[in-house]
Design a protein around this motif. Structure first.
Motif, short mmCIF file in Angstrom:
data_model
loop_
_atom_site.label_atom_id
_atom_site.label_comp_id
_atom_site.label_asym_id
_atom_site.label_seq_id
_atom_site.Cartn_x
_atom_site.Cartn_y
_atom_site.Cartn_z
N VAL A 126 5.17 -17.42 -12.66
CA VAL A 126 4.23 -18.24 -11.88
C VAL A 126 3.96 -17.57 -10.54
CG1 VAL A 126 3.90 -20.46 -10.74
CG2 VAL A 126 4.92 -20.38 -13.02
N LEU A 127 5.00 -17.12 -9.87
CA LEU A 127 4.83 -16.45 -8.58
C LEU A 127 4.04 -15.16 -8.74
CD1 LEU A 127 5.40 -16.36 -5.55
CD2 LEU A 127 7.54 -15.17 -6.09
N GLY A 140 2.55 -11.47 1.21
CA GLY A 140 3.63 -10.73 1.85
C GLY A 140 4.98 -11.17 1.33
N ALA A 141 5.98 -10.45 1.77
CA ALA A 141 7.37 -10.75 1.39
C ALA A 141 8.27 -10.23 2.49
CB ALA A 141 7.70 -10.10 0.07
N ILE A 142 9.46 -10.76 2.56
CA ILE A 142 10.40 -10.33 3.60
C ILE A 142 11.69 -9.83 2.96
CG2 ILE A 142 9.46 -11.88 5.34
CD1 ILE A 142 11.89 -13.70 4.81
N CYS A 143 12.47 -9.18 3.77
CA CYS A 143 13.79 -8.66 3.40
C CYS A 143 13.63 -7.64 2.27
CB CYS A 143 14.73 -9.81 3.04
SG CYS A 143 16.47 -9.32 3.05
N ALA A 144 14.34 -7.79 1.18
CA ALA A 144 14.28 -6.83 0.08
C ALA A 144 13.13 -7.11 -0.88
CB ALA A 144 15.59 -6.85 -0.69
N GLN A 200 -3.92 -13.54 -5.43
CA GLN A 200 -4.16 -13.30 -4.00
C GLN A 200 -4.67 -11.87 -3.80
OE1 GLN A 200 -4.10 -16.47 -2.38
NE2 GLN A 200 -3.03 -15.40 -0.75
N ALA A 201 -4.01 -10.92 -4.45
CA ALA A 201 -4.39 -9.51 -4.30
C ALA A 201 -5.79 -9.26 -4.86
CB ALA A 201 -3.36 -8.62 -5.00
N GLU A 202 -6.08 -9.83 -6.03
CA GLU A 202 -7.39 -9.65 -6.65
C GLU A 202 -8.51 -10.19 -5.76
OE1 GLU A 202 -7.19 -11.57 -10.43
OE2 GLU A 202 -5.64 -10.18 -11.16
N GLU A 203 -8.23 -11.29 -5.08
CA GLU A 203 -9.23 -11.90 -4.20
C GLU A 203 -9.23 -11.30 -2.80
OE1 GLU A 203 -8.35 -16.08 -4.40
OE2 GLU A 203 -8.95 -16.22 -6.50
N GLY A 227 3.22 -3.82 -8.90
CA GLY A 227 2.11 -2.93 -8.59
C GLY A 227 1.27 -3.37 -7.42
N LEU A 228 1.80 -4.24 -6.57
CA LEU A 228 1.01 -4.79 -5.48
C LEU A 228 1.15 -4.01 -4.17
CD1 LEU A 228 1.54 -8.59 -6.16
CD2 LEU A 228 -0.40 -7.16 -6.77
N LEU A 229 1.84 -2.89 -4.20
CA LEU A 229 1.95 -2.08 -2.98
C LEU A 229 1.19 -0.76 -3.09
CD1 LEU A 229 5.69 -2.63 -1.98
CD2 LEU A 229 3.67 -3.87 -1.22
N LYS A 230 0.53 -0.55 -4.23
CA LYS A 230 -0.22 0.69 -4.42
C LYS A 230 -1.37 0.76 -3.44
CE LYS A 230 0.86 1.11 -9.27
NZ LYS A 230 0.35 1.04 -10.64
N ARG A 231 -1.51 1.92 -2.82
CA ARG A 231 -2.59 2.17 -1.87
C ARG A 231 -2.65 1.13 -0.76
NH1 ARG A 231 -4.51 2.91 -6.89
NH2 ARG A 231 -5.80 1.03 -6.88
N LYS A 232 -1.49 0.67 -0.32
CA LYS A 232 -1.42 -0.31 0.76
C LYS A 232 -0.61 0.27 1.92
CE LYS A 232 -3.14 -3.79 -1.58
NZ LYS A 232 -4.55 -3.81 -1.64
N GLN A 233 -0.97 -0.14 3.10
CA GLN A 233 -0.18 0.19 4.27
C GLN A 233 0.90 -0.89 4.40
OE1 GLN A 233 -2.35 0.42 7.91
NE2 GLN A 233 -0.66 1.32 9.01
N VAL A 234 2.16 -0.47 4.41
CA VAL A 234 3.27 -1.40 4.36
C VAL A 234 4.18 -1.19 5.56
CG1 VAL A 234 5.26 -2.13 2.99
CG2 VAL A 234 3.20 -1.34 1.85
N THR A 235 4.64 -2.28 6.12
CA THR A 235 5.61 -2.22 7.20
C THR A 235 6.89 -2.89 6.73
OG1 THR A 235 3.90 -2.32 8.89
CG2 THR A 235 6.13 -2.92 9.57
N ILE A 236 7.99 -2.18 6.83
CA ILE A 236 9.28 -2.73 6.43
C ILE A 236 10.24 -2.56 7.59
CG2 ILE A 236 11.22 -2.52 4.83
CD1 ILE A 236 9.22 -1.40 2.79
N ALA A 237 10.91 -3.63 7.94
CA ALA A 237 11.89 -3.59 9.03
C ALA A 237 13.25 -3.99 8.48
CB ALA A 237 11.48 -4.54 10.14
#
Length: 55
Positions: A12-13, A28-32, A20-23, A42-52
């Motif tokens: 479901v998630l 987003g997501a946090i931690c791990a 959300q990605a298609e539209e 496959g939702l991080l392909k060709r995306k700018q990502v920030t991880i702390a």
């Protein structure tokens, strides 16, 4: 990371987040979860990502 793995295995998630990605809406997501959940979907392909993280 049992919590992130549970999120990854939730169909479901995955459907909601993929929609959300298609539209071209924000998601987003946090931690791990970015690496454990969004990456296998496959939702991080060709995306700018920030991880702390802290040690």
């Amino acid at each position: 990371m049992p919590g992130s793995a549970r999120l990854r295995d939730c169909e479901v998630l995955q459907k909601i987040t993929s929609r959300q990605a298609e539209e071209k809406r924000l998601y987003g997501a946090i931690c791990a979860a970015p690496a454990v959940t969004l990456l296998p979907w496959g939702l991080l392909k060709r995306k700018q990502v920030t991880i702390a993280f802290s040690l």
